[in-house]
Scaffold this active site. Sequence first.
Site, PDB file in Angstrom:
ATOM      1  CG  HIS A   1      -9.153   1.257   1.306  1.00  0.00           C
ATOM      2  ND1 HIS A   1      -8.857   1.634   0.021  1.00  0.00           N
ATOM      3  CD2 HIS A   1     -10.205   0.417   1.205  1.00  0.00           C
ATOM      4  CE1 HIS A   1      -9.694   1.052  -0.821  1.00  0.00           C
ATOM      5  NE2 HIS A   1     -10.526   0.316  -0.117  1.00  0.00           N
TER       6      HIS A   1
ATOM      7  CG  PHE B   1      -1.985   8.827  -4.699  1.00  0.00           C
ATOM      8  CD1 PHE B   1      -1.370   9.260  -5.868  1.00  0.00           C
ATOM      9  CD2 PHE B   1      -1.311   7.884  -3.913  1.00  0.00           C
ATOM     10  CE1 PHE B   1      -0.117   8.773  -6.241  1.00  0.00           C
ATOM     11  CE2 PHE B   1      -0.067   7.395  -4.287  1.00  0.00           C
ATOM     12  CZ  PHE B   1       0.530   7.843  -5.455  1.00  0.00           C
ATOM     13  CD  GLU B   2      -6.599   3.224  -1.930  1.00  0.00           C
ATOM     14  OE1 GLU B   2      -7.101   2.551  -2.860  1.00  0.00           O
ATOM     15  OE2 GLU B   2      -6.983   3.145  -0.767  1.00  0.00           O
ATOM     16  CB  ILE B   3       0.488   2.950  -5.725  1.00  0.00           C
ATOM     17  CG1 ILE B   3       0.391   4.256  -6.521  1.00  0.00           C
ATOM     18  CG2 ILE B   3       1.162   1.860  -6.572  1.00  0.00           C
ATOM     19  CD1 ILE B   3       1.728   4.812  -6.995  1.00  0.00           C
TER      20      ILE B   3
ATOM     21  CE1 TYR C   1      -4.209   1.733   0.462  1.00  0.00           C
ATOM     22  CE2 TYR C   1      -2.813   3.286   1.625  1.00  0.00           C
ATOM     23  CZ  TYR C   1      -4.003   2.982   1.001  1.00  0.00           C
ATOM     24  OH  TYR C   1      -4.999   3.937   0.912  1.00  0.00           O
TER      25      TYR C   1
END
Length: 481
Positions: free
Chosen positions: A404, A367-369, A309
């Site tokens: 999350h 924004f998430e990678i 994450y």
Amino acid sequence: MSRYPKLLRLVVLLTLLILGLVYISTYHREYVNSISDKSMNTISDIYKQNFGETTTESEEQQPEVLEEKPENASNDEKKAEEAPKEQEQQSNENENENKNQEQEQEQPSNQEEPKKEVDNAVTSNPQFKITDNGDIDKPNNGIPPKLTTFPGAEYVRENATFVTLARNSDLWELVESINHVEDRFNRKFKYDWVFLNDKPFDENFIKVTTNLVSGKTHYGLIPPEHWSFPDWIDKDRAALVREEMRAKKIIYGDSVPYRHMCRFESGFFWRQPVMNQFKYYWRVEPGIKLYCDIDYDVFKYMAENKLKYGFTISLYEYRETIATLWDNVKKFLTEGGEKYLAKNNLMNYVSDNNGDDYNLCHFWSNFEIGDLDFWRGEAYRSFFKFLDQAGGFFYERWGDAPVHSIAASLFLNKNEIHHFEDIGYYHAPFHHCPTTEEMRTDRRCVCNPDENFAWKGYSCTPKFYNAYGLTRPKGWSEQSE
Ligand SMILES: Nc1nc2c(ncn2[C@@H]2O[C@H](COP(=O)(O)OP(=O)(O)O)[C@@H](O)[C@H]2O)c(=O)[nH]1
Ligand SMILES: [Mg+2]
């Protein structure tokens, strides 16, 4: 017979007796421990049992829900107005926290600090160094060197995609986001892009987006069961809550689609069949900006460092939108979820008192990678199911960001979570601008460092660095006001 064999026998007997006593007492202690473990039922107990005592930041104040703008103000305006007030409320607390750390860094005290326990999971990564005070230093924030030539046709990409949830009406704002992402990153790497919608995408949306994305584009239609009230939800009760939230002017408090969106992003985006072929994703929303070049493959970086994450901005949630979320998290843990807690987790990022209360910190999920396998795994699936059954997506307004973030903080080891300090990013109303001039120059950033949200009062990034034990980038304190 001489006396010696008799003496020898006596010595052997005595030794056996002593060994027997030692064995029985050890076994008994383990047994007693195992019995007392079973009687633990507070999250504090669970936490202490699993991770031992840790320091807390219990004096920290938590932000209150703020006055909202009049209803006719746009959401961005509301957010932009709220931010400075929120920052004011938080600034004193963070000033102290910041000053403390600055002093620690700049004026090493004469007294020997006890060395922190070395975390093997972290130190095994060759790019991380343990500093004298036990913090972890990621040189250049752990960012790999820039690629000087960009991959050609033979390049083997990670199994990764961009993913965007959008309405047809979001197209032109989304086009701006795609432009930023392609210009700063994807034209070099050509990753695919998945678009998801609760209604079919129209021809124009498909034509324009396909033309702009350098990788392949995919379009998914969300099934109604992933975008509707589940049958256990009392719709009248949910409607009443929306009315109350409308009266209190809580942002998106009266919106049904926003709630479907938050539930979808929490529990269903990774379940869409079109996502099955991918392992990594980068979430992009309409209207975002990227401020700096990204000259390395972030997905490879995730894979090589076993990251699950990644985030850029971190902040406090509106308390009223998640009033009972943490109670449900605790309930989940005490009713069987405890086994999913990671050994080196980041409980101290989301809680200031070892898990008794939520401190409202979360990674900003626009924004998430991330690694989709984390959401697909048993821990997160059962966590989401539990929360969904509790009904807070509709009886309150639980956001996918706190859901999350809490899951990542509890069920992942800290070295699986990464702050992308180098990715200059904007989603209204906050900016992330790399802290050091060196990095901004190297990455050709176009952001104003004074606007970097990372070290400002309402940011939770300082708490992330503290909880992780990471050294902050040089010059952070000049950007804290
Ligand atoms: N398909 C679809 N997407 C939506 C809907 N509402 C929000 N979204 C998307 O969900 C994401 C978050 O919504 P946004 O309005 O940006 O929320 P905010 O960032 O919290 O202010 C964005 O990618 C939106 O395009 C909806 O009703 N349908
Ligand atoms: Mg948005």
